[in-house]
Design an enzyme around this catalytic site. Sequence first.
Site, PDB file in Angstrom:
ATOM      1  N   SER A 157      81.966  -3.875 -25.666  1.00 53.80           N
ATOM      2  CA  SER A 157      81.380  -5.215 -25.523  1.00 53.80           C
ATOM      3  C   SER A 157      81.079  -5.803 -26.895  1.00 53.80           C
ATOM      4  CB  SER A 157      80.088  -5.155 -24.697  1.00 53.80           C
ATOM      5  OG  SER A 157      80.352  -4.769 -23.381  1.00 53.80           O
ATOM      6  N   ARG A 197      84.013   7.414 -24.386  1.00 51.21           N
ATOM      7  CA  ARG A 197      85.175   6.982 -25.163  1.00 51.21           C
ATOM      8  C   ARG A 197      85.513   7.917 -26.292  1.00 51.21           C
ATOM      9  NH1 ARG A 197      82.591   1.176 -26.022  1.00 51.21           N
ATOM     10  NH2 ARG A 197      80.828   2.565 -25.844  1.00 51.21           N
ATOM     11  N   LYS A 239      66.038  -7.082 -26.776  1.00 48.61           N
ATOM     12  CA  LYS A 239      67.441  -7.222 -27.176  1.00 48.61           C
ATOM     13  C   LYS A 239      67.894  -8.671 -27.089  1.00 48.61           C
ATOM     14  CE  LYS A 239      70.832  -3.528 -26.444  1.00 48.61           C
ATOM     15  NZ  LYS A 239      71.626  -2.816 -25.411  1.00 48.61           N
ATOM     16  N   HIS A 274      84.783  -0.990 -18.806  1.00 46.47           N
ATOM     17  CA  HIS A 274      83.812  -0.795 -17.721  1.00 46.47           C
ATOM     18  C   HIS A 274      84.520  -0.813 -16.362  1.00 46.47           C
ATOM     19  CE1 HIS A 274      80.904  -2.928 -20.661  1.00 46.47           C
ATOM     20  NE2 HIS A 274      80.548  -1.668 -20.656  1.00 46.47           N
TER      21      HIS A 274
END
Length: 151
Positions: free
Chosen positions: A127, A90, A41, A17
Amino acid sequence: MKRAVFPGSFDPITLGHCDIIRRGVPLFDEIIVAIGENSAKDYMFSLEQRQSFIEATFKNQPKITVMTYSGLTTDFCKAVEAKFILRGLRNPADFEFEKAIAHTNRNIAGIETVFLLTSVETSFISSSIVREIIHYGGDFKNMVPAAVSRN
Ligand code: ADP
């Protein structure tokens, strides 16, 4: 004023990030790192922790601010008068996922998404991998900024 929102969960912020944010700085007048809060979440770090990690990491960067939001990212962009969303890519899976969201956001709100390809050194970091290593007590220090690793 070219203002971009860099939205994400940042649970926690990683060097991947940070790479995207730092490389976005010369492209925009201001980058708002926007931490999305989704009540459905389960997060490893609280909203306050996630926010303080990012604030500590970029405390000497006047063009970077940190905010939190819930609801649609495009509604948040409108509220802060940002015409751009910044995202990192990515791999092909990121691309397929991001493509649909970017088309939708342009469709519903006229907001352009600007993608930066991840740097080679940080392209493997996520993450979720960091959370897994933390969970099992492994060494994750070279994947996150100092504010996270000294926590
Ligand atoms: P989300 O829950 O929206 O996927 P994340 O916090 O995981 O939020 O990611 C936010 C943004 O950062 C996304 O654009 C994601 O592709 C990007 N990102 C995550 N990890 C990396 C990395 N290692 N390199 C570059 N970009 C990354």
